[in-house]
Design an enzyme around this catalytic site. Structure first.
Site, short mmCIF file in Angstrom:
data_model
loop_
_atom_site.label_atom_id
_atom_site.label_comp_id
_atom_site.label_asym_id
_atom_site.label_seq_id
_atom_site.Cartn_x
_atom_site.Cartn_y
_atom_site.Cartn_z
N CYS A 32 -26.14 -11.73 0.54
CA CYS A 32 -25.99 -10.40 -0.07
C CYS A 32 -24.50 -10.06 -0.18
O CYS A 32 -23.65 -10.66 0.45
CB CYS A 32 -26.67 -9.36 0.79
SG CYS A 32 -28.41 -9.73 1.07
N ARG B 221 -22.00 -14.47 -5.41
CA ARG B 221 -22.83 -14.70 -4.23
C ARG B 221 -24.31 -14.69 -4.59
O ARG B 221 -25.16 -15.03 -3.76
CB ARG B 221 -22.55 -13.63 -3.16
CG ARG B 221 -21.12 -13.60 -2.68
CD ARG B 221 -20.83 -12.37 -1.84
NE ARG B 221 -21.57 -12.37 -0.60
CZ ARG B 221 -21.15 -12.98 0.53
NH1 ARG B 221 -20.01 -13.63 0.53
NH2 ARG B 221 -21.86 -12.94 1.63
N TRP C 11 -29.61 -10.56 -1.95
CA TRP C 11 -30.13 -11.93 -2.13
C TRP C 11 -31.32 -12.00 -1.17
O TRP C 11 -31.15 -12.12 0.05
CB TRP C 11 -29.05 -12.94 -1.76
CG TRP C 11 -29.48 -14.37 -1.72
CD1 TRP C 11 -29.99 -15.05 -0.64
CD2 TRP C 11 -29.47 -15.32 -2.79
NE1 TRP C 11 -30.27 -16.34 -0.97
CE2 TRP C 11 -29.98 -16.53 -2.28
CE3 TRP C 11 -29.10 -15.26 -4.11
CZ2 TRP C 11 -30.10 -17.69 -3.07
CZ3 TRP C 11 -29.21 -16.42 -4.89
CH2 TRP C 11 -29.72 -17.59 -4.38
N ASN D 140 -26.16 -7.50 5.27
CA ASN D 140 -26.24 -8.90 4.87
C ASN D 140 -26.53 -9.68 6.14
O ASN D 140 -25.80 -9.57 7.12
CB ASN D 140 -24.92 -9.38 4.25
CG ASN D 140 -24.96 -10.87 3.93
OD1 ASN D 140 -26.03 -11.43 3.72
ND2 ASN D 140 -23.80 -11.52 3.94
N GLU E 124 -27.49 -40.64 -2.29
CA GLU E 124 -26.85 -39.32 -2.48
C GLU E 124 -25.35 -39.47 -2.68
O GLU E 124 -24.74 -38.84 -3.54
CB GLU E 124 -27.17 -38.40 -1.30
CG GLU E 124 -26.51 -37.04 -1.36
CD GLU E 124 -26.89 -36.24 -2.60
OE1 GLU E 124 -27.85 -36.61 -3.30
OE2 GLU E 124 -26.21 -35.25 -2.88
N LYS F 108 -23.44 -38.20 -6.04
CA LYS F 108 -22.29 -37.27 -5.97
C LYS F 108 -21.10 -37.86 -6.72
O LYS F 108 -20.46 -37.20 -7.53
CB LYS F 108 -21.92 -37.01 -4.51
CG LYS F 108 -22.91 -36.16 -3.77
CD LYS F 108 -22.76 -34.68 -4.04
CE LYS F 108 -23.69 -34.05 -5.00
NZ LYS F 108 -25.09 -34.27 -5.03
N GLU G 93 -21.74 -38.19 -10.63
CA GLU G 93 -21.98 -36.98 -11.42
C GLU G 93 -20.74 -36.10 -11.53
O GLU G 93 -20.63 -35.30 -12.46
CB GLU G 93 -23.15 -36.17 -10.88
CG GLU G 93 -22.93 -35.46 -9.56
CD GLU G 93 -24.10 -34.55 -9.20
OE1 GLU G 93 -24.69 -33.90 -10.07
OE2 GLU G 93 -24.45 -34.51 -8.01
N LYS H 288 -26.60 -26.81 -13.86
CA LYS H 288 -26.95 -26.58 -12.46
C LYS H 288 -28.47 -26.59 -12.28
O LYS H 288 -28.97 -27.06 -11.28
CB LYS H 288 -26.38 -25.24 -11.96
CG LYS H 288 -26.70 -24.92 -10.51
CD LYS H 288 -26.13 -25.97 -9.58
CE LYS H 288 -26.51 -25.72 -8.14
NZ LYS H 288 -26.16 -26.88 -7.25
C1 AGP Z 1 -27.47 -32.70 -7.58
O1 AGP Z 1 -26.10 -32.79 -7.26
C2 AGP Z 1 -27.70 -32.54 -9.06
N1 AGP Z 1 -27.02 -31.40 -9.55
C3 AGP Z 1 -29.15 -32.62 -9.45
O2 AGP Z 1 -29.59 -33.92 -9.14
C4 AGP Z 1 -30.14 -31.64 -8.76
O3 AGP Z 1 -30.29 -31.99 -7.42
C5 AGP Z 1 -31.50 -31.76 -9.46
O4 AGP Z 1 -31.34 -31.33 -10.79
C6 AGP Z 1 -32.60 -30.94 -8.77
O5 AGP Z 1 -32.27 -29.58 -8.84
P1 AGP Z 1 -33.13 -28.55 -7.94
O6 AGP Z 1 -32.88 -28.93 -6.51
O7 AGP Z 1 -32.60 -27.20 -8.29
O8 AGP Z 1 -34.57 -28.72 -8.30
#
Ligand code: AGP
Length: 610
Positions: free
Chosen positions: A2, A27, A74, A98, A483, A487, A490, A605
């Site tokens: 929040c 936030r 939030w 918060n 992972e 990272k 991407e 995102k």
């Molecule tokens: C992760 O770094 C990526 N941005 C992407 O793989 C993400 O994890 C995936 O799109 C799933 O998103 P979500 O967790 O919001 O479902």
């Protein structure tokens, strides 16, 4: 997380409060509200949705006055609604908050028994009634806040105003951030520096267990117990843009460093350390169901699917439940044989990923029980589910998921402990060890952040021009290898692959030569010896080995070109520590290459398309 703002001074404060809330929008929030003292009474206006909705309400019915508090919510307790929006009022008191009050249910029951009329589902309204009850005993606002907080367990950053004590704001802080802005003839408070920066660069960062009384001409800081504090006044030289990132260059770097807090907030109120267990009400699955589950499907995408893969080790090892990890997009592409005996866990930071949402709906249609592990209350996947186990990582702004990944892992670990205890597959002593291990985890992650940052930056400088990078891991380190590769690829656009280390001999080892850095996850666990063999095989082919190893592991030093050490911990917790250097490596390489770290090319995102 929040957003909190407060102003006491000589100006009409509503516009200042709105401006402060706008500077805290990063936030994340789902509703907002103001409480302003107009010289006679405290007037409150609240609205769900974006700040523009609150501004529209204020345009229709302006609030005037020079003392006020404002809040963006939030949601953590209670759905998104106007009634649950802050500020919350009890008697003469208006409160914004918060944090998470762990004993709010018990306090609510006592207040209701004492005749309090509680109108919302929130833990915050409980605080308002506790303070009001003390005021009715004749205490000053400051002393009433002090007395009320003695009954409260959990995290809070609160700001409180009282009708009969105008021109005064009382604030208090424990575990949730709160800063004070020291102006000329005016003083402010906020969840974060951006809220006060347009009015002053002189701030006090309150510490846990501290409170303060703000008037137009003075700020007095004490401990909640009443001991005066000679608080340090800092002068902030950040730009407003830098202030949103708390001084970090990118949101991603800030969020990597927020992981300890994200874990603390995600487990807050959920660890039953007295009994070495997980608080049943927090998991959303009844003990009866816990014993009936025959199989678990973990469905997710991207980074969340890597968390799912770690979760599978937990569920099979600790709860002895057959567990299947499915990419949500693939789960949708076949006609999975699932039914009432299955628990499907949809894991998603956004709670809006279309593939995961559709997989969740298929699961429901086929009669499975659906649990959502999501970061956003009220998100589509949360709404589609029978139960939710929220991660409380706060909004994740960087496209590359970091703090939500480790928050998802700890949620899955708590789920496995909870199920294991009820199914009799997890001995009480082992469960207690794991619960204590979870409580220790945030500090261990802080130690890894500070202990590896410089070395990883050095590695990033050395390997930033690589064209291909391999990441290898065994057991629960395999999803961490995936992972680390995700990272790096991407955000730096370098081609990176994660492999099960045992798979290398079946083809991928042909990729290795002197131009290929190979990151080998080789912590001291049951796979260590085999991991060392893989490391030797890669080295023999000329691979440039970067080992992520346990402190004091001398074997690895003789073999790897570079060694990043993490503390020796219970193997269940190793993934939380080994992923941090990989996150930092990806970040530093991308930053050195000058890519758009927070919004990398081609990515969104939240993927709400198929
Ligand atoms: C992760 O770094 C990526 N941005 C992407 O793989 C993400 O994890 C995936 O799109 C799933 O998103 P979500 O967790 O919001 O479902």
């Amino acid at each position: 997380m929040c957003g909190i703002v407060g102003y006491v001074g000589t100006k009409n404060c509503a516009p200042i409060l709105i401006d402060g809330l706008r500077r805290l929008e990063y936030r994340g929030y789902d509703s907002a509200g103001l409480a302003v003292y107009d010289g006679t009474r405290i007037n409150v206006t609240r609205a769900i949705g974006k700040l523009r909705n609150l501004e529209a309400a204020l345009a229709a019915a302006p609030l005037t006055g020079t003392t006020g508090i404002g809040h963006t919510r939030w949601a953590t307790h209670g759905r998104v609604s106007e009634a649950n929006a802050h500020p919350h009022v009890a008697g003469e008191i208006a409160v914004i908050h918060n944090g998470i009050i762990e004993n709010h249910l018990a306090l609510r029951a006592r207040l209701v028994k004492d005749g309090a009329k509680i109108l919302s589902d929130t833990d915050t309204e409980i605080i308002a009634h506790l303070i009001d009850a003390q005021c009715r005993k004749g205490l000053s606002l400051e002393d009433a806040v002090r007395a009320a907080l003695k009954e409260v367990e959990g995290a809070y950053a609160i700001a409180v105003i009282r009708k009969s004590e105008p021109q005064k704001i009382v604030v208090a802080k424990n575990a949730s951030p709160l800063v004070l802005g020291l102006g000329e003839g005016e003083n402010l408070c906020g969840s974060d520096i951006p809220a006060v920066l347009p009015y002053t660069r002189r701030v006090i960062i309150l510490e846990d267990g501290q409170m303060a009384v703000l008037t137009a001409d003075a700020v007095r800081v004490t401990t909640v117990d009443g001991t005066p504090v000679d608080a340090q006044v800092k002068t902030i030289d950040w730009s407003p843009a830098m202030a949103e990132k708390s001084g970090y260059k990118h949101f991603m770097l800030k969020e990597i460093h927020e992981q300890p807090r994200a874990i603390e907030d995600t487990v807050r109120g959920r660890l039953d350390r007295e009994n070495g267990d997980i608080v049943a009400e927090e998991i959303g699955l009844s003990p009866e169901l816990a014993t009936k589950i025959e199989r678990v499907y973990l469905v997710a995408c991207g980074t969340s699917s890597h968390a799912a893969m770690v979760g599978r080790y937990y569920l099979e090892r600790l709860a002895r439940i057959p567990t299947v990890v499915e990419l949500a997009s693939e789960f949708r592409s076949r006609d999975p044989v699932i039914g009432p005996g299955d628990l499907v866990v949809a894991i998603s930071q956004s709670g809006e990923t279309l593939d995961t949402l559709m997989a969740a709906k298929i699961a429901k249609e086929k009669g499975a029980k659906l649990l959502a592990i999501v970061n956003v209350m009220g998100s589509a996947i949360a709404r589609a589910s029978d139960a939710e186990l929220y991660t409380r990582a706060g909004p994740e702004i960087g496209v590359a998921s970091t703090k939500c990944f480790t928050a998802q892992m700890v949620a899955l670990l708590m789920l496995a402990v909870y199920l294991g205890r009820r199914r009799g597959t997890l001995p009480a002593a082992r469960a207690a060890e794991l619960v204590e291990g979870i409580a220790r985890l945030p500090q261990q992650m802080r130690d890894v952040l500070t202990g590896t940052r410089q070395l990883v930056l050095h590695l990033a400088r050395r390997y930033m021009d690589a064209r291909d990078v391999l990441f290898l891991g065994r057991g629960a380190s395999f999803p961490i290898a995936l992972e680390g590769a995700l990272k790096l690829k991407e955000i730096s656009y370098i081609h990176a692959e994660g492999y099960a280390a045992g798979e290398m001999k079946h083809g991928p080892i042909a990729l290795i030569d002197a131009n290929v850095p190979v990151v080998v996850l080789a912590p001291k666990d049951e796979h260590h010896d085999k991991s060392m063999s893989n490391l030797q095989e890669a080295k023999a082919r000329g691979g440039r080995i970067i080992a992520i190893a346990s402190e004091g592991d001398e074997d690895v030093h003789g073999l790897a070109e570079e060694v990043v050490e993490v503390p020796v911990v219970d193997p269940e917790f190793t993934p939380f520590l080994t992923v941090i250097p990989l996150q930092l490596f990806a970040y530093y390489v991308a930053d050195l290459k000058g890519t758009d770290v927070d919004q990398p090319r081609n990515l969104a995102k939240t993927v709400t398309v198929e």
